[in-house]
Design an enzyme around this catalytic site. Structure first.
Site, short mmCIF file in Angstrom:
data_model
loop_
_atom_site.label_atom_id
_atom_site.label_comp_id
_atom_site.label_asym_id
_atom_site.label_seq_id
_atom_site.Cartn_x
_atom_site.Cartn_y
_atom_site.Cartn_z
CD GLU A 47 39.12 36.96 42.33
OE1 GLU A 47 39.61 36.33 41.38
OE2 GLU A 47 37.93 36.82 42.71
NE ARG A 281 26.87 41.31 47.90
CZ ARG A 281 27.05 40.84 46.67
NH1 ARG A 281 26.48 39.72 46.29
NH2 ARG A 281 27.78 41.52 45.81
CE LYS A 291 35.27 42.05 42.33
NZ LYS A 291 36.60 41.90 42.98
#
Length: 576
Positions: A47, A281, A291
């Site tokens: 994104e 992850r 983020k």
């Protein structure tokens, strides 16, 4: 969460099943069964609402690596379904970071490329009685979802007439409807044990202009609705993502099944379908990957920007002096599993240190200087000493460094009253000045407060490196720069940005977890050769560590970022 402390531990775990990761095993099973016509197509779908960090690098290595290994293609797709957080600055930097890591995409796509198709799919769901407009508040919808052990409660709008849903859905895509006043929900199963199936929201209203489509759209698809369909539209065979998407997978498959049903109704048939696979992850000690919180650090001025060398962003690591090869090697060393692990930052630094040892140019620099005067060396005379750029490379180039009477050395390399095993400079003791002569300390000068301001020594004229008499052995070798032939520099030395081992798991406000001593700025001197270097050139300050010239540097003001030390000192300090 498993915690990897050292490279040996990781190597041992990897060697147990070194041939294939579990993802590769699943891909090979699909190939063996002839699924999707034997095609392999992956995608990396960031994104554009922030800069990529080391966690994204793990996904990049997997997505691009699988495609490369099996002769497929990996496309880049920007998940741009939330214009309130996205912009072209992030798009440009994502492109730059992926290229820096050494990967090339097949095509660049955007979720916004499929807004028309997604809208048509939503209309089809409404006509099939599989979606409805809900005018409840977000809080009311959340309450009615129930709990994992209790079924949800149906919305009072769930059985709205199809024609009314179609009319309201069209109205959602106008500037006249307030954000949050209505959403489109899929009509699935409010009693399903998987909470994601309890009539998920698939469209919401956002009036912020989109970075690509401007004000054409006011209703935007949610991630769970756009992601799988975008994979399907593009022909993705393997949608590889992280473990938090495991509970989303049934919904991913459900929407793909419905989209295939729509295609069949409209005369389009295809045996193909994407498969979602999840891996763990990347988590690092003393590092935050959110983020949202990284953006807060930038906006609040707590760091100098997204590329601050303390940040876990790829651009921050690049500015600090990490090589892309070292990042890829680190990711390969920790591997891919189905369980979360907390990896020690020292593992990443070890990979960086190992890689830079092979590629960094060795230079002379003094970061805590004190003057050394060679009293028996002729005043005004100089010599050019030959230095090898990288002794690890048998074909290494060389450069010259000027030697003179007045030198700078490290303050820590002198001790007036030294213990027996101190093999550096001390009154009556000899050391070799690297690439130059053997010198013996004869004394020192102090200021009124007792601080040493100058050290005196005498050199042995027949001990120059390379001369016949240079074979005489001494136990210490010091680096130096000529005080009259050097450049002043600013050195930025970095520590962990956070003071706790796992800040992501700490429930305190993340501001309380910041390390107040994460940046230390000092002054020093470097040889003139450094004027020929530029940001992106890997450097080793001999006996100190690895450094890189900062983009803020000018010829009049050199700034060097410390990449990593020659040894892991953090582990030692953190145990005190």
């Amino acid at each position: 969460m498993q915690y990897y402390h050292n490279m040996t531990e990781i190597t041992d775990i990897k060697d147990e099943k070194r041939s294939l990761s579990f993802v590769e095993q699943l891909v090979e099973e699909d190939l063996a069964e002839g699924k999707n016509g034997g095609r392999i197509q992956t995608r990396f779908p960031p994104e554009p609402n922030g800069y990529l960090h080391i966690g994204h690098a793990k996904a990049i290595c997997m997505d691009f690596g699988i495609a490369a290994k099996y002769g497929g293609v990996c496309n880049l797709r920007f998940d741009d379904t939330n214009p309130s957080k996205e912009n072209n600055e992030y798009v440009d930097n994502i492109l730059n970071d992926i290229s820096w890591l050494g990967f090339k995409w097949g095509n660049v796509y955007y979720a916004s490329d499929y807004f028309e198709k997604l809208w048509d799919f939503a209309l089809w769901l409404i006509r099939k009685g599989l979606a409805y407009i809900d005018e409840q508040t977000a809080e009311e919808i959340a309450r009615q979802k129930g709990t994992p052990t209790e079924p949800g409660v149906a919305s009072p709008y769930r059985d709205r007439p199809i024609e009314e849903n179609l009319r309201l859905f069209e109205k959602m895509n106008t500037p006249d409807v307030e954000e949050g006043s209505m959403v489109l929900r899929a009509k699935l199963d409010m009693a399903n044990s998987n909470m994601h199936f309890r009539d998920p929201i698939i469209y919401r209203i956002i009036h912020t202009p989109h970075h690509r489509t401007g004000t054409k759209w006011h209703a935007y698809p949610m991630y769970d609705f756009a992601h799988g369909q975008s994979d399907y539209f593009e022909g993705v065979t393997h949608s590889i993502c992280t473990l938090e998407f495991v509970p989303h997978r049934p919904l991913y498959d459900k929407f793909v099944d419905l989209l295939r049903e729509k295609d069949e109704e409209e005369g389009r048939t295809d045996d193909y379908r994407p498969r979602q696979i999840e891996f763990n992850r990347l988590n690092l000690t003393y590092t935050m990957m959110s983020k949202r919180k990284l953006l807060a650090l930038v906006e609040e001025g707590l760091v100098s920007g997204w590329d601050d060398p303390r940040m876990p962003t790829l651009c921050g690591m690049r500015r600090r002096g990490y090589s892309p090869e070292s990042v890829r090697r680190f990711i390969d060393s920790i591997g891919y599993t189905k369980f979360d692990a907390l990896n020690d930052m020292a593992l990443l630094e070890a990979a960086v240190r190992d890689d830079l040892n092979k590629r960094a140019t060795r230079v002379s620099a003094v970061v805590n200087p004190v003057k050394l005067v060679i009293t028996n060396y002729p005043e005004g005379e100089t010599e050019e000493m030959t230095a090898i750029d990288n002794p690890e490379d048998e074909n290494s180039a060389t450069h010259t460094i000027t030697f003179s009477r007045n030198l700078w050395i490290e303050r820590d390399d002198f001790m007036e009253d030294a213990p027996k095993k101190f093999f550096r400079l001390s009154p009556g003791r000899e050391v070799r000045l690297k690439n130059a002569y053997i010198v013996m300390c004869t004394g020192c000068t102090k200021d009124a407060d007792g601080n040493i301001i100058e050290i005196q020594a005498e050199y042995d004229p027949i001990s120059k490196s390379g001369m016949e008499g240079a074979g005489r052995k001494v136990k210490g070798t010091l680096h130096w720069v000529s005080a009259d032939h050097c450049q002043e520099m600013e050195v930025r030395e970095y520590d962990r940005l956070f003071s706790v081992e796992n800040p992501s798991a700490d429930e305190r406000d993340f501001h309380e977890l910041l390390n107040a001593d994460s940046l230390r700025i000092t002054k020093g001197y470097v040889e003139n050769y450094l004027l020929t270097k530029k940001p992106g050139d890997y450097l080793q300050f001999q006996r100190i560590g690895y450094f890189m010239l900062d983009p803020d540097s000018t010829a009049e003001h050199l700034i060097f970022n410390k990449t990593v030390g020659l040894k892991d000192t953090w582990a030692k300090n953190s145990k005190k």
